[in-house]
Design a protein around this motif. Sequence first.
Motif, short mmCIF file in Angstrom:
data_model
loop_
_atom_site.label_atom_id
_atom_site.label_comp_id
_atom_site.label_asym_id
_atom_site.label_seq_id
_atom_site.Cartn_x
_atom_site.Cartn_y
_atom_site.Cartn_z
N THR A 144 0.83 -1.21 0.00
CA THR A 144 0.00 0.00 0.00
C THR A 144 0.86 1.27 0.00
O THR A 144 0.46 2.29 -0.54
CB THR A 144 -0.97 0.02 1.19
OG1 THR A 144 -0.23 -0.18 2.39
CG2 THR A 144 -2.04 -1.03 1.05
N ALA A 145 2.05 1.19 0.62
CA ALA A 145 2.95 2.34 0.58
C ALA A 145 3.39 2.59 -0.87
O ALA A 145 3.45 3.73 -1.33
CB ALA A 145 4.17 2.11 1.46
N TYR A 148 0.58 4.17 -2.71
CA TYR A 148 0.43 5.59 -2.41
C TYR A 148 1.33 6.44 -3.32
O TYR A 148 0.97 7.53 -3.72
CB TYR A 148 0.77 5.85 -0.94
CG TYR A 148 0.71 7.30 -0.56
CD1 TYR A 148 -0.51 7.97 -0.47
CD2 TYR A 148 1.87 8.03 -0.30
CE1 TYR A 148 -0.58 9.31 -0.14
CE2 TYR A 148 1.82 9.37 0.02
CZ TYR A 148 0.59 10.00 0.10
OH TYR A 148 0.54 11.34 0.42
N SER A 164 -4.27 2.99 -1.09
CA SER A 164 -3.34 4.12 -0.91
C SER A 164 -3.66 4.89 0.37
O SER A 164 -2.76 5.47 0.99
CB SER A 164 -3.34 5.03 -2.14
OG SER A 164 -4.52 5.77 -2.18
N MET A 165 -4.94 4.86 0.79
CA MET A 165 -5.31 5.51 2.04
C MET A 165 -4.65 4.78 3.22
O MET A 165 -4.06 5.39 4.10
CB MET A 165 -6.83 5.52 2.21
CG MET A 165 -7.32 6.50 3.27
SD MET A 165 -8.98 6.12 3.76
CE MET A 165 -9.90 6.89 2.47
N ARG A 168 -1.11 5.55 3.29
CA ARG A 168 -0.80 6.87 3.83
C ARG A 168 -0.70 6.83 5.36
O ARG A 168 0.22 7.39 5.94
CB ARG A 168 -1.89 7.86 3.40
CG ARG A 168 -1.50 9.30 3.64
CD ARG A 168 -2.39 10.26 2.90
NE ARG A 168 -3.71 10.35 3.48
CZ ARG A 168 -4.85 10.27 2.80
NH1 ARG A 168 -4.82 10.05 1.51
NH2 ARG A 168 -6.02 10.38 3.40
N TYR A 169 -1.64 6.12 6.00
CA TYR A 169 -1.58 6.03 7.47
C TYR A 169 -0.37 5.23 7.92
O TYR A 169 0.27 5.56 8.93
CB TYR A 169 -2.87 5.41 8.02
CG TYR A 169 -4.02 6.40 7.96
CD1 TYR A 169 -4.02 7.53 8.79
CD2 TYR A 169 -5.06 6.25 7.06
CE1 TYR A 169 -5.04 8.46 8.72
CE2 TYR A 169 -6.09 7.18 6.98
CZ TYR A 169 -6.08 8.28 7.81
OH TYR A 169 -7.06 9.21 7.74
N LEU A 171 2.43 5.09 6.39
CA LEU A 171 3.59 5.97 6.24
C LEU A 171 3.66 6.98 7.38
O LEU A 171 4.74 7.37 7.81
CB LEU A 171 3.54 6.69 4.89
CG LEU A 171 3.89 5.82 3.69
CD1 LEU A 171 3.65 6.59 2.39
CD2 LEU A 171 5.34 5.37 3.75
N MET A 172 2.50 7.41 7.87
CA MET A 172 2.49 8.35 9.00
C MET A 172 3.11 7.69 10.24
O MET A 172 3.82 8.34 11.00
CB MET A 172 1.06 8.79 9.32
CG MET A 172 0.47 9.74 8.31
SD MET A 172 1.52 11.17 8.07
CE MET A 172 1.41 11.35 6.31
N GLU C 136 -4.23 12.12 10.33
CA GLU C 136 -2.86 11.74 9.94
C GLU C 136 -1.84 12.28 10.94
O GLU C 136 -0.94 11.57 11.38
CB GLU C 136 -2.50 12.29 8.54
CG GLU C 136 -3.05 11.51 7.38
CD GLU C 136 -4.36 12.09 6.89
OE1 GLU C 136 -5.07 12.69 7.72
OE2 GLU C 136 -4.68 11.93 5.70
#
Lengths: 206, 279, 211
Positions: A144-145, A148, A164-165, A168-169, A171-172, C136
């Motif tokens: 998923t990273a 994204y 991708s959502m 995103r989390y 990656l956060m 986020e």
Amino acid sequence: MTAEQWGAIAGSICIIMAWSYLFKESDVYYFAEHLFVGLTVARGLTYTFENQLKPLILKDIAEKGQWSLLIPVVIGLLIYCWFFKGLRWVARITMGFWIGYGAGYTLAFSPPVYLKQVFDTFTPFIKDGRFNFEGVLYFLVVITALMYFLFTVKKESGVLKYGSMFGRYALMVAFGSAYGSITMAYLSLVIGKLQVIFKDALHLVK
Amino acid sequence: MDWDKLQRIDVRWIYVLVIVCLLVPMFWPLGLPITISENTRKVWEAVDKLPPGSVILVSHDTGPGNAPELNPMLSALAKQAFEKNCKIVGVAFFDQLVGPPMFQEYVGSVAEKMGKKYGVDWINLGFRLNATATMRQMCDDIHGAMLGVDWQNKPLSEFPIMNEVKSIKDDVDLIFVTTVGTPGYADWMTYVAEPLKKPLTGGASLTMYSGLQQYIRSGQLQGFLGGLRGAAEYEKLVGAPGKGCSGMDAQSLGHMMIITFLILGNIGYFASARKKSRA
Amino acid sequence: MQLRRQLPLMVVFVTALLVMLFKFFNFGETGKNVLSQMDKWSQVTSIVAFLLGPINLIRLHIGNVAKRRPRWIHSALTLVVIVVFTIVFALNGSNGKVTLWVVNNIAIQISGAIYAMLGFYICSAAYRSFKLKNLEATVLLLSAVILMLAQAPIGEAIIPGISKWGEWILSVPNSAGMRGIRLGAAIGAFAASIRVILGLERSWVGGSTAD
């Protein structure tokens, strides 16, 4: 006092001079900054000359008679044509050699490193008869990273959108842990400098 | 209380608070216990399983900024290695200002205490330009790659250790890299460890520690020390508490201070946002 | 004119081709020798070119002094330091006692202190900029706080077992996220290398970049 103690005192003064910038931009800080630049250049010049250029010319070329090394010496010297306006293109020959060498090495040596990374991502979903949660999560986050960062397709709905959502989390979380680690790193540096002042120079701390 | 005021505090007060918070535990240590992480244990094991007389190639690839994090790792490594009668060969590729002198200082002081001789049990080969090219040459010919001299410009043939250590391929058993950027662990992994199938370990500044975890997971790195904390854990494992351990209490208070800043900053932010929405 | 642009591109192509050819195909001892010779050549060119940076810097500072640009006095100081200490270091030896004293206690300390200022800035940034504006940012902050507590001994004293959480975050979600980024970047690096080798990327020779 020993040279070491004088060194700690000089070092402490230098640290305070540099940190004066935190309270006010002043000539004291700029003095320290330019002193550092000058010292670095002076050291770089003498070290490279003594420890690299001298043995290269005196030992490798003159003593061992590796005269073929004069070819790269000439290629290296061409870089100085950069300082002559009409001859700048000649300096690009040296740059070309470095760029070609770098690009060739990247393509020749990097794939095994990254392929291992790819293979390691595909861990079995069932391990020792049990569901491998960690392995599945790892796989999902990597995929998923990557999703994204996929900018060439639209991600308005379906798997790509939610994938991708999720990426995103994930990656956060990664950036958060990087921030946590970096915070610790930078504080270590401040601690290191405080140790120089209060431990090595002033002997106030054990 | 007017939480909104928190948003307008002079930043210099924060700096003063940082210094005070880090200094307090230096004067009055908290003595908090340090737990050993899995990654640090792996580093220790990588050195521990070497047979006596093995050769460890140490690349001290640090700059002046991150040196306080990475230097203590060298002392701990030297202690563990010399206790096992391993030999250490040092190089540097990141910074000529810091790498060679710091390697000399930190490994040298441990060697002196343990009665290990320069040129016999350990050596400092110094800094060389062009990391990739030099590393690749070192795989087959360390003498040639180092232009035949050590960091003090003395011929390598004068040192007994260099009569045994001719190439990484045949004579080096473990590569230990302290790293803060490029050149660093990635170059050693790509151009030396991976092609020669040599074990690679070391320590990194915490600025890049989170970015190399995937290589530990895939087994391309045999564990890795993370910054001052990693150094402290390693010092504890080898039984030689030093600069790493002594900085841990200050680190604890520093982290609590940052978390407090985060909370106060957000309280101020929400308070001023609420005030604005009411107005 | 054409040659001025084509020659460096040809050098790139030939150099990269030689490296890859002798790495990917087995030419026995000859291949090994060619590769090691390439490494030696690359090292030698770098050593010979070591004056490039210092000359550039000195030219810049001489220009500052000659044109009396703002803070020219600092440029003058830099030039004086370069000249004086190059002589001192040369006389004492690049790793002599005096040289190492100056390097260890002055140069390294100043540089380290300047870099350490980031420690102060990150604290003020934590206070002034790190706001929970959305989900986020909240996830990022939570992960950061757990890591900070996990990595300092005090975290374990407040919440026993938190160091294990920290290790898990580092080795699973963080590691996977970073791997995703790295793999993406690696694909980009390969593509960029191929473009450079094929001469499609020509901005460095003063030309436009081809699609």
